[in-house]
Design a protein around this motif. Structure first.
Motif, PDB file in Angstrom:
ATOM      1  N   VAL A 260     -11.008 -14.254  17.688  1.00  0.00           N
ATOM      2  CA  VAL A 260     -11.717 -15.282  16.918  1.00  0.00           C
ATOM      3  C   VAL A 260     -11.329 -16.689  17.371  1.00  0.00           C
ATOM      4  CG1 VAL A 260     -12.033 -16.264  14.608  1.00  0.00           C
ATOM      5  CG2 VAL A 260     -12.020 -13.781  14.929  1.00  0.00           C
ATOM      6  N   GLN A 261     -10.035 -16.941  17.548  1.00  0.00           N
ATOM      7  CA  GLN A 261      -9.585 -18.294  17.885  1.00  0.00           C
ATOM      8  C   GLN A 261      -9.997 -18.716  19.296  1.00  0.00           C
ATOM      9  OE1 GLN A 261      -8.080 -20.475  15.614  1.00  0.00           O
ATOM     10  NE2 GLN A 261      -8.806 -18.826  14.271  1.00  0.00           N
ATOM     11  N   ARG A 262     -10.163 -17.750  20.195  1.00  0.00           N
ATOM     12  CA  ARG A 262     -10.621 -18.060  21.556  1.00  0.00           C
ATOM     13  C   ARG A 262     -12.146 -17.992  21.661  1.00  0.00           C
ATOM     14  NH1 ARG A 262      -6.429 -20.827  23.555  1.00  0.00           N
ATOM     15  NH2 ARG A 262      -4.495 -19.619  23.481  1.00  0.00           N
ATOM     16  N   HIS A 263     -12.787 -17.824  20.518  1.00  0.00           N
ATOM     17  CA  HIS A 263     -14.257 -17.816  20.429  1.00  0.00           C
ATOM     18  C   HIS A 263     -14.891 -16.728  21.293  1.00  0.00           C
ATOM     19  CE1 HIS A 263     -13.806 -21.558  18.263  1.00  0.00           C
ATOM     20  NE2 HIS A 263     -13.130 -22.072  19.287  1.00  0.00           N
ATOM     21  N   LEU A 264     -14.186 -15.591  21.384  1.00  0.00           N
ATOM     22  CA  LEU A 264     -14.756 -14.453  22.096  1.00  0.00           C
ATOM     23  C   LEU A 264     -15.715 -13.672  21.203  1.00  0.00           C
ATOM     24  CD1 LEU A 264     -11.567 -13.117  23.948  1.00  0.00           C
ATOM     25  CD2 LEU A 264     -13.349 -14.648  24.827  1.00  0.00           C
ATOM     26  N   PRO A 266     -17.376 -13.699  16.849  1.00  0.00           N
ATOM     27  CA  PRO A 266     -17.334 -14.205  15.475  1.00  0.00           C
ATOM     28  C   PRO A 266     -16.580 -13.221  14.596  1.00  0.00           C
ATOM     29  CG  PRO A 266     -19.491 -13.275  15.960  1.00  0.00           C
ATOM     30  CD  PRO A 266     -18.729 -13.284  17.250  1.00  0.00           C
ATOM     31  N   ARG A 317      -9.214 -14.141  28.482  1.00  0.00           N
ATOM     32  CA  ARG A 317     -10.368 -14.891  27.965  1.00  0.00           C
ATOM     33  C   ARG A 317     -11.685 -14.189  28.287  1.00  0.00           C
ATOM     34  NH1 ARG A 317      -9.272 -20.176  26.304  1.00  0.00           N
ATOM     35  NH2 ARG A 317      -7.122 -20.831  26.672  1.00  0.00           N
TER      36      ARG A 317
END
Length: 411
Positions: A260-264, A266, A317
């Protein structure tokens, strides 16, 4: 290994050993819908209340420490009181209540308390539940019996996260209904558990008299009824191996935090990844349980390898690699939840088995807390350092496994 007869089953049990395992597996399936549904979104939920990666790692690690460490009390308590069913029912009830309340928590401290409370329920029930299952698996094969139970378990672990994901998507990310709906399978599971207790009040009658452990120079011989057998030295080596490998194992809370924090992904799709990990869990449990019944502790060598590979892939990532890493995490959990438990039953005689499960889990509890805190803190500092440290820890675990194999008789 061909099934052995269950001499007391006709007198005290209304179900065959396999049917007992399957029905107990359905109870676990329903309860896994409850608590695995909650665990699949623990990281994003805590993050939404202001938690950092380190806090998520500490809280989820503390939860696992509670689930494991408190068995140092519940295991001996079960052996001393012989109230295996009562402790199993009480532990499941605590989990069934804690999860729906977690969705209503509006502040970080309350959510943290409920995350740990749900795991306390697991601590209360697990030594007693594993002892009940160990009696039935004595006639079906330890590895296969625990693996089938774990596979059924993981059907619930697959359905629960998908249920949570669906409700989160339908309610624009509202955690209250997503976790509140999990009260339904909890109620059904409790009803089925009470029914099973009435049908099979004495599962110990499934097991041939004595409940002797399997081979090795430290195996404990059958003792007279009045004697209390000592725990074998092989068990202590085994507990050390599992403690080390768990110290180098990341929690899914940290994995989901990364997604979530690396926007991989939602937050409402993270439970889908968790559900996939639970499928890997079930497949891994069945495969490794089958292998263990044939080759013994050598089957455990795959666990440190999987655990070392998780951070290499899961904390990249790349969404594809992160998902693959999450699936490997699930495969490792499958071995932890099935074969690791089966080995304890093979090393320790029946009269000390709940105590052994408690001690075993207590050692792992300390390791889980250290592992959760370690991986969370290292993640905040350097993923490269995290990968190197975890690989070193798992290499040490493989050395301890080699020592264990030297102390047990070949199959």
């Amino acid at each position: 290994m061909s099934p052995r007869p269950a001499p007391g089953a006709d007198r005290a049990a209304a179900l065959s050993p396999w049917r007992f395992i399957v029905v107990f597996g359905v109870v676990s399936l329903l309860m896994d819908v409850v608590y695995e549904g909650a665990r699949s979104i623990t990281g994003p939920l805590l993050a939404s209340l202001g938690a950092s990666a380190a806090v998520v790692g500490i809280v989820t690690g503390a939860g696992e420490a509670a689930a494991l460490g408190l068995r140092l009390v519940s295991g001996p308590l079960a052996d001393r009181t012989r109230r295996f069913w009562a402790l199993t029912i009480a532990g499941y009830a605590l989990t069934a209540v804690s999860v729906p309340l977690l969705g209503l928590a509006g502040v970080l401290w309350a959510a943290c308390v409920l995350v740990v409370a749900e795991r306390v329920g697991k601590a209360v029930r697990s030594p007693a539940k594993d002892t009940l299952l160990s009696h039935a698996t004595a006639t079906t094969g330890r590895g296969r019996g625990f693996a089938v139970h774990e596979a059924l378990d993981q059907i619930g672990a697959f359905v629960g996260p998908l249920t949570v994901a669906g409700v989160l998507a339908a309610t624009a990310g509202d955690y209250a209904p997503a976790l509140g709906v999990l009260a339904v399978p909890g109620v059904v599971a409790m009803a089925l558990l009470l029914w099973l207790r009435a049908r099979v009040p004495a599962p110990a009658d499934y097991e041939p008299a004595g409940g002797e452990p399997v081979g090795g120079e430290d195996a404990v011989p059958r003792e007279p009824d009045a004697a209390v057998p000592a725990l074998p030295r092989t068990f202590l080596v085994y507990a050390a191996f599992t403690a080390v490998t768990m110290t180098g194992f990341a929690t899914f809370g940290v994995l989901s935090f990364h997604l979530v924090q690396r926007h991989l992904l939602p937050a409402d799709l993270v439970p889908v990844v968790y559900a996939g990990a639970m499928v890997a869990d079930a497949v891994s449990a069945l495969a490794n349980g089958w292998l263990y019944d044939r080759v013994g502790p050598r089957a455990l060598a795959v666990l440190p390898v999987l655990s070392a590979a998780v951070p290499v892939l899961a904390f990249t990532r790349s969404l594809t690699l992160a998902v693959v890493g999450s699936l490997l995490w699930g495969a490792a959990v499958g071995i932890q939840e099935s074969t690791l438990r089966a080995v304890v039953a093979d090393l320790v005689p029946s009269r000390r088995r709940a105590t052994a499960y408690g001690i075993f889990a207590g050692v792992l509890g300390v390791a889980a807390l250290a592992g959760g805190a370690l991986t969370g803190a290292l993640y905040d500092q350097s993923v490269t350092l995290l990968v190197v440290v975890v690989a070193s820890i798992q290499a040490a675990a493989l050395v301890l496994l080699a020592v264990l194999r030297g102390r047990t008789a070949p199959r």
